[in-house]
Motif scaffolding. Structure first.
Motif, short mmCIF file in Angstrom:
data_model
loop_
_atom_site.label_atom_id
_atom_site.label_comp_id
_atom_site.label_asym_id
_atom_site.label_seq_id
_atom_site.Cartn_x
_atom_site.Cartn_y
_atom_site.Cartn_z
N UNK A 75 5.74 -6.95 23.61
CA UNK A 75 5.47 -5.68 22.94
C UNK A 75 5.56 -5.79 21.42
N UNK A 76 6.38 -6.72 20.94
CA UNK A 76 6.52 -6.94 19.50
C UNK A 76 7.13 -8.32 19.28
N UNK A 77 7.34 -8.69 18.03
CA UNK A 77 7.95 -9.99 17.72
C UNK A 77 9.45 -9.80 17.52
N UNK A 78 10.23 -10.33 18.46
CA UNK A 78 11.68 -10.13 18.40
C UNK A 78 12.32 -10.84 17.21
N UNK A 79 11.65 -11.85 16.66
CA UNK A 79 12.18 -12.52 15.46
C UNK A 79 12.27 -11.56 14.27
#
Length: 201
Positions: free
Chosen positions: A98-102
């Motif tokens: 869903x998104x970039x956890x970084x």
């Protein structure tokens, strides 16, 4: 009659809860949709040869999950040193899609509890509750820790560390609509703890 009535009541309450979650997720999608298309277009334009941003995203080496090919939906394969870690990683795999956890900071905490009647329903409930945390509160966890995993009574207590989703900071990936039981597998052996779960996108 009393038992039948009670079962019917519990079934109705469960249905109402699921309907409420779906409405919350729909409302969340509508809230983000106005700017999501702009963000997605910008992300694609910024990648080489117009590749989709999800295709060029590098998964951190600390992540113990991967995405397997599946028609229309996405299958998450996760693993860990324990079954609880495999549960955690499967859920993080959902959020990573869903998104970039970084790009998520672990500044706030959010607690989630889940329960089921077997391991598959417990996994479904666990991931569904975390998805609802996003739909209802826009919370995105960078890390999820299961603090209590009751494999006898099929109950979980967990805490996530992350922050509120912000399109100005967090890339818009692919919307996850729901968790499914389709082809769900949970391998829980002394030397193998793996999960295969398909999410509806």
């Amino acid at each position: 009659m009393a038992d039948s009535s009670g079962a019917a009541k519990r079934k109705a309450e469960t249905a109402n809860t699921e309907q409420g979650k779906k409405k919350a997720c729909t409302a969340a999608d509508e809230t983000l949709s106005a700017t999501a298309e702009v963000a997605a277009a910008s992300a694609v334009a910024a990648t080489p040869d117009g590749q989709n941003v999800r295709e060029v995203m590098a998964t951190p080496s600390s992540r113990k999950f991967e995405y397997l090919d599946h028609t229309a939906d996405i299958q998450i394969h996760s693993w860990g040193e324990s079954l609880s870690e495999a549960f955690e990683q499967a859920t993080l795999g959902m959020f990573e899609y869903m998104t970039e956890l970084d790009k998520v900071d672990a500044d706030n905490e959010f607690e989630v509890a889940a329960e089921g009647h077997d391991l598959q329903s417990l996994l479904f409930s666990f991931m569904d509750e975390w998805l609802f945390a996003f739909c209802g509160d826009f919370f995105v966890p960078k890390v999820i820790t299961i603090t209590d995993f009751d494999e006898v009574n099929f109950k979980i207590q967990s805490v996530g560390r992350g922050e509120t989703f912000d399109l100005a900071k967090h890339p818009q990936g692919t919307e996850v609509k729901a968790i499914t039981y389709s082809a769900m597998q949970i391998l829980n052996e002394p030397d193998k703890h793996e999960i295969y779960v398909i999410v509806d996108i």
